[in-house]
Scaffold this motif. Structure first.
Motif, mmCIF file in Angstrom:
data_model
loop_
_atom_site.group_PDB
_atom_site.id
_atom_site.type_symbol
_atom_site.label_atom_id
_atom_site.label_comp_id
_atom_site.label_asym_id
_atom_site.label_seq_id
_atom_site.Cartn_x
_atom_site.Cartn_y
_atom_site.Cartn_z
ATOM 1 N N VAL A 97 -33.736 45.112 -37.511
ATOM 2 C CA VAL A 97 -32.367 44.985 -37.498
ATOM 3 C C VAL A 97 -31.588 45.924 -36.491
ATOM 4 O O VAL A 97 -30.563 45.605 -35.809
ATOM 5 N N ARG A 98 -32.374 47.077 -36.144
ATOM 6 C CA ARG A 98 -31.529 47.985 -35.272
ATOM 7 C C ARG A 98 -31.810 47.280 -33.780
ATOM 8 O O ARG A 98 -30.910 47.125 -33.083
ATOM 9 N N THR A 99 -33.167 46.699 -33.458
ATOM 10 C CA THR A 99 -33.336 45.946 -32.331
ATOM 11 C C THR A 99 -32.199 44.916 -32.074
ATOM 12 O O THR A 99 -31.532 44.732 -31.315
ATOM 13 N N LYS A 100 -31.950 44.000 -32.995
ATOM 14 C CA LYS A 100 -31.102 43.132 -33.070
ATOM 15 C C LYS A 100 -29.823 43.631 -32.792
ATOM 16 O O LYS A 100 -28.884 43.215 -32.183
ATOM 17 N N ALA A 101 -29.538 44.645 -33.626
ATOM 18 C CA ALA A 101 -28.074 45.289 -33.431
ATOM 19 C C ALA A 101 -27.806 45.918 -31.882
ATOM 20 O O ALA A 101 -26.631 45.701 -31.351
ATOM 21 N N LEU A 102 -28.683 46.530 -31.522
ATOM 22 C CA LEU A 102 -28.702 46.996 -30.112
ATOM 23 C C LEU A 102 -28.606 45.769 -29.151
ATOM 24 O O LEU A 102 -27.948 46.071 -27.995
ATOM 25 N N ASN A 103 -29.149 44.636 -29.315
ATOM 26 C CA ASN A 103 -29.240 43.635 -28.503
ATOM 27 C C ASN A 103 -27.902 42.593 -28.641
ATOM 28 O O ASN A 103 -27.989 41.727 -27.871
ATOM 29 N N THR A 104 -27.190 42.857 -29.796
ATOM 30 C CA THR A 104 -26.221 41.865 -29.958
ATOM 31 C C THR A 104 -24.965 42.846 -30.336
ATOM 32 O O THR A 104 -24.520 43.017 -31.382
ATOM 33 N N PRO A 105 -24.187 43.137 -29.436
ATOM 34 C CA PRO A 105 -23.194 44.112 -29.315
ATOM 35 C C PRO A 105 -22.122 43.333 -29.923
ATOM 36 O O PRO A 105 -21.803 42.298 -29.929
ATOM 37 N N VAL A 106 -21.136 44.046 -30.703
ATOM 38 C CA VAL A 106 -19.922 43.415 -31.216
ATOM 39 C C VAL A 106 -18.931 43.681 -30.524
ATOM 40 O O VAL A 106 -18.608 44.787 -29.694
ATOM 41 N N THR A 107 -18.154 42.592 -30.452
ATOM 42 C CA THR A 107 -17.061 42.574 -29.154
ATOM 43 C C THR A 107 -15.732 42.578 -29.855
ATOM 44 O O THR A 107 -15.425 41.898 -30.651
ATOM 45 N N VAL A 108 -15.044 43.760 -29.559
ATOM 46 C CA VAL A 108 -13.841 44.004 -30.141
ATOM 47 C C VAL A 108 -12.840 44.511 -29.083
ATOM 48 O O VAL A 108 -13.211 45.308 -28.220
ATOM 49 N N ASN A 109 -11.564 43.833 -29.094
ATOM 50 C CA ASN A 109 -10.605 44.291 -27.980
ATOM 51 C C ASN A 109 -11.522 43.931 -26.668
ATOM 52 O O ASN A 109 -11.019 45.112 -25.817
ATOM 53 N N ASN A 110 -12.089 43.325 -26.463
ATOM 54 C CA ASN A 110 -12.812 42.897 -25.017
ATOM 55 C C ASN A 110 -13.622 44.002 -24.546
ATOM 56 O O ASN A 110 -14.282 44.443 -23.484
ATOM 57 N N GLU A 111 -14.048 44.947 -25.614
ATOM 58 C CA GLU A 111 -15.152 45.835 -25.452
ATOM 59 C C GLU A 111 -16.249 45.570 -26.282
ATOM 60 O O GLU A 111 -16.081 44.830 -27.580
ATOM 61 N N HIS A 112 -17.256 45.864 -25.805
ATOM 62 C CA HIS A 112 -18.764 45.310 -26.239
ATOM 63 C C HIS A 112 -19.251 46.908 -26.713
ATOM 64 O O HIS A 112 -19.493 47.899 -26.338
ATOM 65 N N LEU A 113 -19.317 46.785 -28.266
ATOM 66 C CA LEU A 113 -19.893 48.061 -28.986
ATOM 67 C C LEU A 113 -21.192 47.697 -29.506
ATOM 68 O O LEU A 113 -21.590 46.756 -30.456
ATOM 69 N N ALA A 114 -22.295 48.334 -28.967
ATOM 70 C CA ALA A 114 -23.730 48.416 -29.518
ATOM 71 C C ALA A 114 -23.790 49.434 -30.735
ATOM 72 O O ALA A 114 -23.419 50.572 -30.667
ATOM 73 N N ILE A 115 -23.925 48.986 -32.115
ATOM 74 C CA ILE A 115 -23.713 49.491 -33.058
ATOM 75 C C ILE A 115 -25.226 50.094 -33.427
ATOM 76 O O ILE A 115 -26.026 49.571 -33.472
ATOM 77 N N LYS A 116 -24.936 51.418 -33.219
ATOM 78 C CA LYS A 116 -26.574 52.219 -33.417
ATOM 79 C C LYS A 116 -26.164 52.954 -34.725
ATOM 80 O O LYS A 116 -25.188 53.272 -35.089
ATOM 81 N N PHE A 117 -27.398 53.324 -35.507
ATOM 82 C CA PHE A 117 -27.493 53.713 -36.943
ATOM 83 C C PHE A 117 -28.396 54.626 -37.105
ATOM 84 O O PHE A 117 -29.619 54.402 -36.408
ATOM 85 N N SER A 118 -28.391 55.514 -38.077
ATOM 86 C CA SER A 118 -29.379 56.226 -38.469
ATOM 87 C C SER A 118 -29.934 55.707 -39.801
ATOM 88 O O SER A 118 -28.893 55.352 -40.700
ATOM 89 N N ALA A 119 -31.080 55.791 -40.447
ATOM 90 C CA ALA A 119 -31.563 55.483 -41.756
ATOM 91 C C ALA A 119 -32.548 56.296 -42.237
ATOM 92 O O ALA A 119 -33.260 57.002 -41.292
ATOM 93 N N GLY A 120 -32.192 56.486 -43.709
ATOM 94 C CA GLY A 120 -33.415 57.277 -44.246
ATOM 95 C C GLY A 120 -34.138 56.151 -45.339
ATOM 96 O O GLY A 120 -33.579 55.465 -46.021
ATOM 97 N N ILE A 121 -35.473 56.248 -45.549
ATOM 98 C CA ILE A 121 -35.893 55.445 -46.262
ATOM 99 C C ILE A 121 -36.849 56.257 -47.587
ATOM 100 O O ILE A 121 -37.543 57.178 -47.155
ATOM 101 N N SER A 122 -36.643 56.080 -48.749
ATOM 102 C CA SER A 122 -37.303 56.511 -49.776
ATOM 103 C C SER A 122 -38.112 55.519 -50.532
ATOM 104 O O SER A 122 -37.752 54.344 -50.832
ATOM 105 N N ALA A 123 -39.455 55.696 -50.752
ATOM 106 C CA ALA A 123 -40.292 54.822 -51.669
ATOM 107 C C ALA A 123 -40.389 55.044 -53.132
ATOM 108 O O ALA A 123 -40.440 56.436 -53.317
ATOM 109 N N TYR A 124 -40.007 54.346 -53.833
ATOM 110 C CA TYR A 124 -39.830 54.755 -55.379
ATOM 111 C C TYR A 124 -41.363 55.126 -55.888
ATOM 112 O O TYR A 124 -42.277 54.452 -55.490
ATOM 113 N N THR A 125 -41.159 56.068 -56.683
ATOM 114 C CA THR A 125 -42.615 56.630 -57.299
ATOM 115 C C THR A 125 -42.449 56.626 -58.792
ATOM 116 O O THR A 125 -40.993 56.507 -59.396
ATOM 117 N N SER A 126 -42.980 56.242 -59.485
ATOM 118 C CA SER A 126 -43.155 56.160 -60.907
ATOM 119 C C SER A 126 -42.376 57.207 -61.791
ATOM 120 O O SER A 126 -42.644 58.359 -61.529
#
Length: 177
Positions: free
Chosen positions: A111-140
Motif C-alpha cells: 500500500v505504501r508503494t502504491k500511495a507513493l506512486n499515486t499522488p492525491v491531486t488537490v487544488n492542482n497540487e500532487h501530494l504523495a501521501i507518506k505514512f508511518s506504521a506500527g504492526i503488532s502480532a497477537y499473542t495468546s
C-alpha cells in the motif's frame, strides 16, 4: 431512519470507515476467535506523516480530502475480513485476521508503494501521501488494549526513525501474562 442512525453511530463521517467504538467492538470478537482457534492476527496502526503541514499549507478542506483519499486507498486494498477504522485525527487502524506480522508488513509496504506512486491531486497540487506504521502480532491472552499499545510503540519508533516506514513491535514478554 433506524438504519441511518446505526450508520452514524458506527462510521466516521469523513472517511466512511468504522469509527473507533465500532472497531473496538468488532476487534474484540476477532481477538476471541483468534484465541479460540489459534489463528494469527495482526494489528496495524498508521499515521500520515506531516499531516499538519498539509493542513497548514493547503487548508483543512484539502487535509480532509487527503485523509478521505488515504482511507479510500486502504479500503481498495484490504480484504473483506479485515477491519479498518479511523482511530483519531490522521491515524487509522487495521486488524488483519489470519495474518502474521510478516504478511502484515508485506501488505502495508504494498500500500505504501502504491500511495507513493499515486499522488492525491488537490487544488492542482500532487501530494504523495507518506505514512508511518506500527504492526503488532497477537499473542495468546493479549487484550486489544495491549495489542494497540504495542503497535503504537512501534509506530512511535517508525516516526523517530525518520518516518515513511513500518516497524514491527516486539512480542510481549511472558512476564506480562
Amino acid at each position: 431512519m433506524q438504519a441511518q442512525l446505526q450508520h452514524f453511530a458506527n462510521y466516521d463521517p469523513l472517511t466512511g470507515v468504522f469509527n473507533r467504538r465500532e472497531f473496538v467492538r468488532l476487534a474484540n470478537s476477532e481477538l476471541a476467535r483468534a484465541q479460540r482457534y489459534g489463528h494469527d492476527l495482526a494489528l496495524v496502526l498508521i499515521d500520515i506523516d506531516h499531516f499538519k503541514a498539509i493542513n497548514d499549507q493547503f487548508g483543512h478542506d484539502t487535509g480532509n480530502n487527503a485523509l478521505a483519499c488515504f482511507a479510500a486507498s486502504w479500503i481498495a486494498e484490504k480484504r473483506a475480513s479485515d477491519l479498518f477504522a479511523r482511530w483519531g485525527g490522521e491515524e487509522v487502524i487495521l486488524l488483519l485476521p489470519v495474518t502474521n506480522q510478516q504478511q502484515a508488513r508485506q501488505f502495508v509496504e504494498r500500500v505504501r508503494t502504491k500511495a507513493l506512486n499515486t499522488p492525491v491531486t488537490v487544488n492542482n497540487e500532487h501530494l504523495a501521501i507518506k505514512f508511518s506504521a506500527g504492526i503488532s502480532a497477537y499473542t495468546s491472552g493479549e487484550t486489544l488494549e495491549q495489542l494497540v499499545q504495542r503497535a503504537d510503540l512501534a509506530l512511535y519508533q517508525a516516526k523517530q526513525n525518520g518516518r515513511n516506514q513500518t516497524v514491527i513491535a516486539e512480542l510481549p514478554s511472558t512476564a506480562n501474562h
